[in-house]
Design a protein around this motif. Sequence first.
Motif, short mmCIF file in Angstrom:
data_model
loop_
_atom_site.label_atom_id
_atom_site.label_comp_id
_atom_site.label_asym_id
_atom_site.label_seq_id
_atom_site.Cartn_x
_atom_site.Cartn_y
_atom_site.Cartn_z
N VAL A 33 0.85 -1.20 0.00
CA VAL A 33 0.00 0.00 0.00
C VAL A 33 0.89 1.24 0.00
N GLU A 34 0.29 2.34 -0.41
CA GLU A 34 1.00 3.62 -0.39
C GLU A 34 0.30 4.58 0.55
N LYS A 35 1.05 5.57 1.02
CA LYS A 35 0.50 6.57 1.91
C LYS A 35 -0.74 7.20 1.29
N GLY A 36 -1.84 7.23 2.06
CA GLY A 36 -3.09 7.80 1.57
C GLY A 36 -4.07 6.78 1.07
N GLY A 52 4.30 0.76 2.26
CA GLY A 52 4.85 -0.49 2.79
C GLY A 52 3.93 -1.67 2.57
N ILE A 53 4.30 -2.79 3.18
CA ILE A 53 3.53 -4.02 3.12
C ILE A 53 2.64 -4.11 4.36
N GLY A 100 -3.99 -2.92 12.85
CA GLY A 100 -3.10 -3.47 11.84
C GLY A 100 -1.77 -2.76 11.88
N ASP A 101 -0.84 -3.18 11.01
CA ASP A 101 0.42 -2.43 10.90
C ASP A 101 1.00 -2.58 9.52
N ILE A 102 1.79 -1.60 9.14
CA ILE A 102 2.43 -1.55 7.83
C ILE A 102 3.94 -1.61 8.03
N ASP A 103 4.60 -2.48 7.29
CA ASP A 103 6.04 -2.65 7.41
C ASP A 103 6.72 -1.95 6.24
N PRO A 104 7.48 -0.87 6.53
CA PRO A 104 8.12 -0.12 5.44
C PRO A 104 9.28 -0.86 4.78
N ARG A 105 9.72 -1.97 5.38
CA ARG A 105 10.83 -2.73 4.79
C ARG A 105 10.39 -3.51 3.55
#
Length: 262
Positions: A186-189, A206-207, A225-230
């Motif tokens: 996903v992307e910011k926004g 991030g994923i 939830g959470d988003i992993d920028p790696r």
Amino acid sequence: MILIKGAGDLATGVANRLKKCGFNIVMTEISEPTTVRRTVAFSQAVYDKEVEAEGITAVLASKKEDINRILKDGNIAVIVDEEAKIIDEIKPDIIIDAILAKKNLGTYIEDAKIVIALGPGFTAGVDCHCVVETKRGHYLGKPIYSGSAIPNTGVPGDVGGYTKERIIRATNDGKILPISKIGDYVEKGDIVAYVNETPIFAEINGIVRGMLQKNINVFKGMKSGDIDPRCEKNHCFTISDKARSIGGGVLEAILYLQNTLK
């Protein structure tokens, strides 16, 4: 036998390591778990009856007889038992409080021969025999035999240069409807979920590493939830570095306490 209170992703990392070392494991959970990293959480057995994480299977039990059968089959038993009343029936040698509520919800040093707790809210030598540090950083996974873990800061640990921005939080009270699946980029926004009709937007690229399942009850501000920028998709389906470190600390504490407590 070891009883672990809680079966979320960190508790699962602990259980996975201990099971591979030959311990019999029973885990307790609430009736509607809210683990966001549910692809690597034995709490998901409450919904799916049976789940697997890195070669270890956990099966839902409803009574002591189920537990005995599940353990005999070489699996981990998960039982819905918010107050952990099953302790009185199975009398475990070791109890691990892995609820991670940031406070003690009812664990006492007299509950078993060895009592270990994860994170802040406990004092080693008072509430339990050992506290294992859960805060990311230099002391992550350290067994503490006198005193407490680092107090809760309320700020998530740094992953890929982001802290609070990587957390997906409910926008209001209601039932969650995920739009993005675990493993999606996903992307910011981008809209990643709705609560009722209110959208939740991604705050970083991030994923999606964690996301509550459809129709779970949430409240405004709740971690959903959470988003992993790696952006490593396989991270979504494997036990985290944090959980592995804590699991190692728990294993060290058990072996140390077995040799020192008489």
